[in-house]
Design a protein around this motif. Structure first.
Motif, mmCIF file in Angstrom:
data_model
loop_
_atom_site.group_PDB
_atom_site.id
_atom_site.type_symbol
_atom_site.label_atom_id
_atom_site.label_comp_id
_atom_site.label_asym_id
_atom_site.label_seq_id
_atom_site.Cartn_x
_atom_site.Cartn_y
_atom_site.Cartn_z
ATOM 1 N N SER A 139 39.878 39.554 44.984
ATOM 2 C CA SER A 139 39.080 40.763 44.817
ATOM 3 C C SER A 139 39.582 41.822 45.774
ATOM 4 C CB SER A 139 37.602 40.470 45.089
ATOM 5 O OG SER A 139 37.124 39.534 44.148
ATOM 6 N N CYS A 275 34.688 47.009 43.857
ATOM 7 C CA CYS A 275 35.366 45.723 44.004
ATOM 8 C C CYS A 275 36.012 45.380 42.654
ATOM 9 C CB CYS A 275 34.327 44.674 44.405
ATOM 10 S SG CYS A 275 34.912 42.993 44.334
ATOM 11 N N LYS A 276 37.327 45.175 42.667
ATOM 12 C CA LYS A 276 38.034 44.781 41.431
ATOM 13 C C LYS A 276 38.577 43.373 41.602
ATOM 14 C CE LYS A 276 40.923 47.503 38.962
ATOM 15 N NZ LYS A 276 42.152 48.315 38.783
ATOM 16 N N THR A 277 38.180 42.493 40.689
ATOM 17 C CA THR A 277 38.603 41.102 40.776
ATOM 18 C C THR A 277 39.680 40.829 39.735
ATOM 19 O OG1 THR A 277 36.448 40.416 41.588
ATOM 20 C CG2 THR A 277 37.820 38.709 40.599
#
Lengths: 284, 481
Positions: A139, A275-277
């Motif tokens: 993330s 938040c980029k997972t």
């Protein structure tokens, strides 16, 4: 006797200093001098958002190291204007020279702190996720986009920076609306922005009536987040902006002590980052 | 040579026969007990695959919501001060009981929701258990979870969840809330209340203190009363963007903390250099998992122009082998749409797609069951970016195909939406995968895979797909003051 040239205060949009398109002004009397500040309109806000949007992608794509150096350069430019900031704070606020100097010192330190944050945000807030399957997952932290800031009246310089710095450090572009009662320090700050290496449009500065600009911010569909010193009905109006386009709205107490360590802690990035997972097969 | 004999390749039925008893009537779960609703109202929940009634469920009115919030408020006083390791103990036990009752929960979920048993058995219920287990371990480690804050619970959490993953969404909401020391009033979806009520039985079995979790069943009005209740300090909602915006407005004048997990119109991007066999399976999983009733469904297929015929050819071939029908059959790939209302909504979108000039492709050779709400997997070619079916969330087994020529165009098309929940990227080149992953505005990006979920991995959206995350430490932030 040499003639004294007085400064014309203007807005700061897209790296330039335009007057408000509305032609409206706010009168501020400071030390016997009458200042006519721009009373920014909804149209000025829209122009500033447009500049911010255009500048944001490149600012976010620049390396964290570079963003850190640019913010440090901003602190350098502020240091060079130390005296001018003290005068600007004292122009409209009844405050001792000592206290004004303390605020400027704290403000410069604040910017240096965030110059150091740029390449640590992802380290501190990101993660590798040990998922229960054959995948590699992590993330990362990304800027939310265009962030509108309403600066508080208490500590007009430090407060403005406390709300704007997290957004800038994380790679957002900012439209900063100066303290309503004490707008001049933010206009001096605009000059520091202009002479630092901050690309035009990354941080825009408006002066005006918060009561008029807050609902316009809330209703603007190309603003991704708002960080505002506000309370009561104005806070409600801002939070209703969530319903417009799901913009993230963070309302802070206008009387906060912005010298408190929490304003330099990683918690401040929450309202201005996403938040980029990312998942990928461990064995492709 | 003997003439080739016609071989019947159809599968024999393979029904899951595990017996699940369902009470004729369900009360509300308030203060650790099942109670009759003060509203004296009930509604029915049916099996969408048979349209037969499964049970009567209480419809919580104002007095019931009041009672639930009151019970949660009372419980908060002790639960928030309960020793972290003790709180963890309850959550670990819940996880264990879910594992022990997994088969029952999977069958019940398939009956109430209509999704295939292979999904409830292999995806939903295992993830539910993992979610409680993972969060159990957080209870005594919260000081390390969210940098920059002193971890304190918020208070009473109003949690309103959808019908597409009924038990999984309950777990995603309840587990982090409890781990952080909050108490909960949960409102399950009107059409899928049964597994949440079965979870309430498990909470009783592990002796969770009364009032820590309360479950009020009902429709939209019950949910509205819950989120607007002044005794609530935190609102968490998963559902449509439309309702999410109404909730945001209702909470604007309050100090309630809010997280929203909303709709999506997620791109699934297929480059010419994709590992094609896996990509086809990824497309199928992306849009036909859970009948496409998934907020992060890969409902917009973006295919590099040079391979679009190959991709469509392989995909339609694969669609022929999808088995649509009885959710309780272990071979079923695509089950029932959750309700008649949803069935009609999806069918309206299909009609709209045809009307606006897209080419509808259905490659289903079998017959749909006579009863129940079923739709054959559907594909639209010749879709323009401005078409309604390319812009609005359909929440059904309908895939729209668009094309692109360059990675930049793929990113631009992927981001040409108000949503930003997920994205799939299929390519054999790592550098391209990373570049496109960095460019798409989405909270979850799957490279050469799709629809993967895990308790340790944050889930949630950018833009109008909402804010806040569920899972991992990013998810805990939503439940700490």
């Amino acid at each position: 006797m040499p003639a004294t040239v007085t400064k014309t205060w203007k807005l700061f949009i897209g790296g330039a200093f335009p007057r408000t398109e509305s032609g409206r002004t706010i009168k501020a009397v400071a030390g016997g001098t009458v200042h006519h500040l721009c009373k920014a309109s909804r149209k000025d806000l829209r122009d500033a958002v447009e500049s911010a949007r255009a500048a944001q992608v490149k600012w976010a794509a620049s390396t964290a190291y570079l963003r850190g150096q640019v913010l440090h350069r901003l602190a350098e430019m502020m240091q060079a204007r130390h005296g001018e900031f003290v005068d600007a704070i004292r122009a409209t606020a009844r405050i001792t020279p000592r206290k004004a100097r303390d605020e400027v010192d704290a403000a410069i330190e604040h910017v240096v702190c965030f110059a150091g944050w740029t390449d640590k945000i992802a380290i501190v807030l990101g993660s590798q996720n040990p998922v229960a399957g054959p995948f590699y997952t992590f993330s990362g932290i990304e800027p939310t986009g265009v962030v509108a800031v309403l600066a508080p009246d208490a500590s007009p310089l430090l407060g403005a920076l406390a709300l704007a710095c997290p957004a800038l450090a994380a790679g957002n572009a900012v439209v900063l609306v100066a303290s309503e009662r004490h707008p001049i320090p933010a206009l001096v700050l605009a000059e520091a922005f202009a002479t630092s290496d901050l690309p035009g449009g990354v941080c825009n500065v408006l002066t005006g009536d918060h009561g008029e600009l807050a609902p316009a911010m809330a209703g603007h569909r190309d603003i991704d987040a708002i960080v505002a010193a506000a309370s009561g009905k104005r806070a409600t109006a801002l939070k209703e902006g969530v319903a417009e386009n799901m913009k993230r709205v963070q309302v802070v107490d206008p009387d906060s002590d912005f010298t408190d360590a929490r304003w330099r802690s990683p918690a401040v990035f929450r309202g201005v980052t996403e938040c980029k997972t990312v998942w990928m097969p461990a064995m492709a | 040579m003997q003439p080739a004999q016609a071989i019947d390749w159809s599968y024999a039925p393979a029904p899951e026969t595990f017996p699940v008893e369902i009470q004729a009537e369900h009360g509300l779960f308030i203060g650790g007990r099942f109670v009759d609703p003060r509203s004296r109202k009930h509604f029915e929940t049916e099996n969408p695959a048979t349209e037969r009634r499964l049970s009567k469920v209480a419809e919580a009115g104002k007095a019931d919501v009041d009672a639930a919030v009151k019970a949660a408020t009372k419980a908060f006083k002790t639960w928030s001060r309960t020793r972290p390791a003790e709180r963890a103990g309850y959550l670990f036990r819940i996880a264990r009981r879910i594992q022990e009752r997994a088969r029952e929960l999977a069958v019940l979920e398939s009956m109430d929701n209509g999704k295939p048993i292979k999904e409830t058995r292999d995806v939903d219920v295992p993830l539910v258990a993992q979610h409680f287990f993972h969060h159990a371990g957080w209870c005594d480690k919260l000081q390390y979870a969210v940098p920059g804050i002193e971890p304190r619970p918020i208070g009473v959490c109003a949690q309103v969840i959808p019908w597409n993953f009924p038990l999984l969404m309950a777990a995603w909401k309840i587990a982090p809330a409890l781990a952080c020391g909050n108490t909960v009033v949960l409102k399950p979806a009107e059409t899928t209340p049964l597994t949440a009520l079965r979870l309430a039985e498990i909470l009783q079995e592990v002796d969770l203190p009364p009032g820590v979790v309360n479950i009020v069943t009902g429709a939209g009005e019950t949910g509205r009363m819950l989120v607007e209740h002044p005794g609530v300090q935190k609102v968490a909602f998963t559902g449509s963007t439309e309702v999410g915006k109404r909730i945001a407005k209702a909470c604007a004048g309050t100090d309630k903390r809010l997280t929203l997990e909303l709709g999506g119109k997620s791109p699934n991007i297929i480059f010419a250099d994709a590992p094609m066999d896996q990509a086809i399976e990824g497309i199928v999983n992306g849009i036909w998992f859970n009948q496409g009733q998934v907020c992060c469904a890969g409902s917009r297929l973006l295919v590099e122009e040079s391979v679009v015929d190959e991709v469509i050819g392989r995909l339609t071939h694969r669609m022929r082998s999808l088995r649509v029908g009885d959710p309780l059959d272990k071979n079923t790939d695509v089950g029932a749409i959750n309700s008649r209302e949803q069935l009609e909504r999806v069918n309206r979108y299909i009609e709209c797609g045809v009307r606006e000039g897209a080419d509808r492709i259905v490659c289903f050779d079998g017959a749909l069951p006579d009863a129940g709400h079923f739709i054959a997997p559907t594909l639209f070619r010749g879709v323009q970016p401005a078409h309604t079916i390319a812009r609005e969330e359909i929440f059904g087994p309908v895939l729209t195909v668009l094309t692109f020529r360059t990675p930049d165009e793929a990113i631009a098309r992927a981001n040409d939406t108000n949503y930003g929940l997920s994205a799939g990227i299929w390519t054999s080149r790592a550098s391209k995968a990373y570049e496109v992953a960095a460019g798409v505005k989405a909270g979850v990006v799957w490279l050469n895979t799709f629809n993967q979920f895990d308790a340790t991995s944050p889930f949630g959206g950018f833009k109008e797909s909402g804010f806040g995350r569920e899972g991992g430490r990013a998810g805990l932030a939503a439940y700490l003051a």
